[in-house]
Design a protein around this motif. Structure first.
Motif, PDB file in Angstrom:
ATOM      1  N   HIS A 198      43.201  29.856  52.535  1.00 20.23           N
ATOM      2  CA  HIS A 198      44.510  30.308  52.068  1.00 20.23           C
ATOM      3  C   HIS A 198      45.504  30.324  53.225  1.00 20.23           C
ATOM      4  O   HIS A 198      45.215  30.878  54.283  1.00 20.23           O
ATOM      5  CB  HIS A 198      44.407  31.722  51.489  1.00 20.23           C
ATOM      6  CG  HIS A 198      43.646  31.772  50.201  1.00 20.23           C
ATOM      7  ND1 HIS A 198      44.154  32.343  49.060  1.00 20.23           N
ATOM      8  CD2 HIS A 198      42.417  31.300  49.876  1.00 20.23           C
ATOM      9  CE1 HIS A 198      43.266  32.228  48.080  1.00 20.23           C
ATOM     10  NE2 HIS A 198      42.197  31.609  48.554  1.00 20.23           N
ATOM     11  N   SER A 222      37.497  16.975  48.006  1.00 21.79           N
ATOM     12  CA  SER A 222      38.751  17.718  48.189  1.00 21.79           C
ATOM     13  C   SER A 222      39.678  17.488  46.999  1.00 21.79           C
ATOM     14  O   SER A 222      40.228  18.436  46.418  1.00 21.79           O
ATOM     15  CB  SER A 222      39.486  17.279  49.464  1.00 21.79           C
ATOM     16  OG  SER A 222      38.986  17.926  50.602  1.00 21.79           O
ATOM     17  N   VAL A 281      38.319  26.685  50.010  1.00 20.06           N
ATOM     18  CA  VAL A 281      39.775  26.705  49.933  1.00 20.06           C
ATOM     19  C   VAL A 281      40.288  27.745  50.922  1.00 20.06           C
ATOM     20  O   VAL A 281      40.076  28.947  50.729  1.00 20.06           O
ATOM     21  CB  VAL A 281      40.251  27.019  48.494  1.00 20.06           C
ATOM     22  CG1 VAL A 281      41.775  27.036  48.442  1.00 20.06           C
ATOM     23  CG2 VAL A 281      39.694  25.984  47.515  1.00 20.06           C
ATOM     24  N   CYS A 330      40.897  18.049  54.540  1.00 16.91           N
ATOM     25  CA  CYS A 330      41.686  19.176  54.035  1.00 16.91           C
ATOM     26  C   CYS A 330      42.970  18.644  53.417  1.00 16.91           C
ATOM     27  O   CYS A 330      43.723  17.919  54.074  1.00 16.91           O
ATOM     28  CB  CYS A 330      42.007  20.131  55.189  1.00 16.91           C
ATOM     29  SG  CYS A 330      43.178  21.447  54.792  1.00 16.91           S
ATOM     30  N   LEU A 361      47.670  26.428  50.075  1.00 16.62           N
ATOM     31  CA  LEU A 361      46.202  26.348  50.151  1.00 16.62           C
ATOM     32  C   LEU A 361      45.792  25.106  50.931  1.00 16.62           C
ATOM     33  O   LEU A 361      46.468  24.076  50.869  1.00 16.62           O
ATOM     34  CB  LEU A 361      45.615  26.251  48.734  1.00 16.62           C
ATOM     35  CG  LEU A 361      45.925  27.385  47.757  1.00 16.62           C
ATOM     36  CD1 LEU A 361      45.530  26.972  46.342  1.00 16.62           C
ATOM     37  CD2 LEU A 361      45.205  28.667  48.165  1.00 16.62           C
ATOM     38  N   GLU A 396      35.966  30.721  44.001  1.00 13.38           N
ATOM     39  CA  GLU A 396      35.177  30.436  45.195  1.00 13.38           C
ATOM     40  C   GLU A 396      33.871  29.757  44.804  1.00 13.38           C
ATOM     41  O   GLU A 396      33.254  30.113  43.799  1.00 13.38           O
ATOM     42  CB  GLU A 396      34.908  31.738  45.956  1.00 13.38           C
ATOM     43  CG  GLU A 396      34.319  31.553  47.332  1.00 13.38           C
ATOM     44  CD  GLU A 396      35.134  30.615  48.215  1.00 13.38           C
ATOM     45  OE1 GLU A 396      34.516  29.732  48.802  1.00 13.38           O
ATOM     46  OE2 GLU A 396      36.361  30.771  48.310  1.00 13.38           O
ATOM     47  N   VAL A 422      41.290  19.935  44.187  1.00 17.53           N
ATOM     48  CA  VAL A 422      42.752  20.051  44.045  1.00 17.53           C
ATOM     49  C   VAL A 422      43.144  19.927  42.577  1.00 17.53           C
ATOM     50  O   VAL A 422      44.010  20.660  42.078  1.00 17.53           O
ATOM     51  CB  VAL A 422      43.463  18.956  44.893  1.00 17.53           C
ATOM     52  CG1 VAL A 422      44.925  18.800  44.475  1.00 17.53           C
ATOM     53  CG2 VAL A 422      43.374  19.278  46.382  1.00 17.53           C
ATOM     54  N   VAL A 467      42.705  22.754  50.764  1.00 18.05           N
ATOM     55  CA  VAL A 467      41.494  22.497  49.974  1.00 18.05           C
ATOM     56  C   VAL A 467      40.582  21.580  50.786  1.00 18.05           C
ATOM     57  O   VAL A 467      40.886  20.404  50.999  1.00 18.05           O
ATOM     58  CB  VAL A 467      41.875  21.883  48.615  1.00 18.05           C
ATOM     59  CG1 VAL A 467      40.632  21.716  47.750  1.00 18.05           C
ATOM     60  CG2 VAL A 467      42.908  22.761  47.909  1.00 18.05           C
ATOM     61  N   THR A 468      39.494  22.146  51.261  1.00 19.60           N
ATOM     62  CA  THR A 468      38.709  21.539  52.327  1.00 19.60           C
ATOM     63  C   THR A 468      37.299  21.219  51.861  1.00 19.60           C
ATOM     64  O   THR A 468      36.673  22.030  51.173  1.00 19.60           O
ATOM     65  CB  THR A 468      38.652  22.535  53.504  1.00 19.60           C
ATOM     66  OG1 THR A 468      39.994  22.894  53.825  1.00 19.60           O
ATOM     67  CG2 THR A 468      37.984  21.930  54.715  1.00 19.60           C
ATOM     68  N   LEU A 479      41.407  28.716  40.614  1.00 17.68           N
ATOM     69  CA  LEU A 479      40.763  28.866  41.913  1.00 17.68           C
ATOM     70  C   LEU A 479      39.586  29.828  41.794  1.00 17.68           C
ATOM     71  O   LEU A 479      39.760  30.997  41.499  1.00 17.68           O
ATOM     72  CB  LEU A 479      41.796  29.445  42.877  1.00 17.68           C
ATOM     73  CG  LEU A 479      41.455  29.458  44.356  1.00 17.68           C
ATOM     74  CD1 LEU A 479      41.251  28.044  44.845  1.00 17.68           C
ATOM     75  CD2 LEU A 479      42.600  30.089  45.126  1.00 17.68           C
TER      76      LEU A 479
END
Ligand code: AMP
Ligand code: GLY
Length: 426
Positions: free
Chosen positions: A364, A398, A362, A331, A382, A354, A402, A384-385, A352
């Motif tokens: 929030h 990740s 991601v 993350c 955020l 999904e 990003v 970002v995972t 962004l």
């Protein structure tokens, strides 16, 4: 079931995504939630620290189960109030949450029950602390405010002057309020840090997969302390041998100690550990899921999380076999310009979408929706995972994600996971 989640950051978003996978759950509510969470749960404008407000909301929406995620309401007794009103809950009662709520309590507990931790002394007067530090004359030293301080109550002065300034801020200027009435001064330990979150019903303890936080704001562990700028799981320093030692010397003794004190802990107990040359030691306990540790641990959970929450509530955790995936998870936190100091809000976020990359989610943390636009609303924005076969694959995903996301002033660390990758090479 209808599940209510209390809180509104990245950790809560990760919890909600996992709860959403449960076959037992048909709707999720959250208070206060955030912009991103509002796509996954019905958000209510009740503060996470408003105990009466949350109990009333739980009644109003007829919640079947309530998950209290942040430290402040747990320490203030939100679970006690919800239990009294008849709601099954996940989270410790106030008399157990004190393990995070008071550093003096947790240090005294560890001393009394022989749980390995840094040597320490407790003070209630600034001049006594200063006298002690002067006499000891060992730097760096570690000074911790007793109570909750938004994760910022620890200073590690490199010199006597720095220590005096820090003690003055905590104990005289009271930058953390009453949390600074007492301070703990402790020995400076060295070694890699490991975060281990553990499920416990007070009878048994089931550690989750390990993780590593990155607390400093800038690359190379430079800059100010933050709530956490990124995480990876697993943590390569947490070997099977270390895990066994932690179980025998730290995890089980802590659960037993809390029982002996009449403070049975039920929920997620977070062990902040340092693997010192003399073995693993406890740096801190948290009475809750870590943030952003949760964001890399829960994606690896294969067991229905509501089964776990219910088993803890019913004290039958021992009967449950909890399964984890072998994948790695990473993350990277994208933060507002200026964080952890002051930062602007309301900046539009772009790029962004999904499911933009397979295996990327991601979460929030600080977002809001303004006029149908997604904007920043907090310091950490955020998480970002990504899941991958191993750490390097997850990190690559990740960072790729990003790079597609942007908002004015965004900053993130470019070296999340580097220390873990280096450890794997050696
Ligand atoms: P805490 O809020 O207690 O987790 O402390 C914040 C950070 O300060 C930890 O993650 C460690 O990096 C560092 N820290 C805390 N206590 C010590 C200690 N006794 N020795 C060295 N570093 C420490
Ligand atoms: N990431 C550290 C914490 O949740 O306190």
């Amino acid at each position: 079931m209808k599940v209510l989640v209390v809180g509104g950051g990245g950790r809560e978003h990760a919890l909600i995504r996992k709860i959403k996978e449960s076959k037992k759950v048909d709707s999720i509510a959250c208070c206060p939630g955030n912009g991103g969470i509002s796509y996954d749960a019905d958000c209510y404008n009740v503060s996470a620290t408003d105990i009466e407000g949350v109990v009333n909301l739980a009644k109003e929406i007829k919640a079947d189960f309530v998950v209290v995620a942040p430290d402040d309401p747990l320490v203030a007794g939100m679970v006690d109030a919800l239990n009294e009103a008849g709601f099954p809950t996940f989270g410790p009662t106030a008399n157990a949450a004190i393990i995070e709520g008071s550093k003096v309590f947790s240090k005294d507990l560890m001393l009394k029950y022989n749980i390995p931790t840094a040597e320490y002394k407790v003070f209630d007067k600034a001049e006594d602390v200063i006298e002690y530090i002067k006499e000891k004359n060992e730097f760096p030293t570690v000074i911790k405010a007793d109570g909750l301080a938004l994760g910022k109550g620890v200073i590690i002065p490199e010199s006597f002057d720095e220590a005096v300034a820090g003690v003055k801020e905590i104990m005289e200027d009271k930058i953390f309020g009453a949390s600074g009435n007492n301070v703990v001064v402790e020995e400076f330990l060295t070694g890699p840090e490991v975060s281990v979150l553990a499920f416990t019903d007070g009878k048994c303890v089931k550690p989750m997969v390990s993780s590593m936080d990155h607390k400093r704001a800038l690359d190379g562990d430079k800059g100010l302390n933050t709530g956490g700028m990124g995480t990876v799981s697993p943590n390569p320093y947490y070997t099977d041998d270390i895990a066994k030692e932690c179980m025998d010397k730290i995890f089980i003794p802590t659960i037993e100690a809390m029982n002996k004190e009449g403070r049975t802990f039920k929920g997620c107990l977070y062990f902040g550990l340092m693997i010192t040359p003399k073995g693993p030691k406890v740096i801190e306990y948290n009475c809750r899921f870590g943030d952003p540790e949760t964001q890399v641990v829960l994606p690896r959970l294969k067991t229905d999380i509501m089964d776990i929450f219910e088993a803890i509530n019913n004290e039958t955790l021992d009967d449950l076999d909890i399964q984890w995936s072998d994948e790695a998870c990473t993350c990277v936190i994208m933060a507002s310009g200026g964080y952890p100091k002051s930062y602007p809000k309301g900046i539009e976020i772009s790029g962004l979408s999904e499911g933009q990359l397979e295996g990327v989610t991601v979460y929030h943390a600080g977002t809001a929706i303004n006029d149908d636009k997604l904007v920043t609303s907090g310091g950490r924005v955020l998480g970002v995972t990504a899941l991958g076969r191993d750490l390097s694959e997850a990190l690559e995903k990740s960072y790729k994600a990003v790079n597609e996301i942007s908002f004015d002033g965004a900053h993130y660390r470019k070296d999340i996971g580097q220390r873990a990758l280096n450890a794997l090479k050696n």
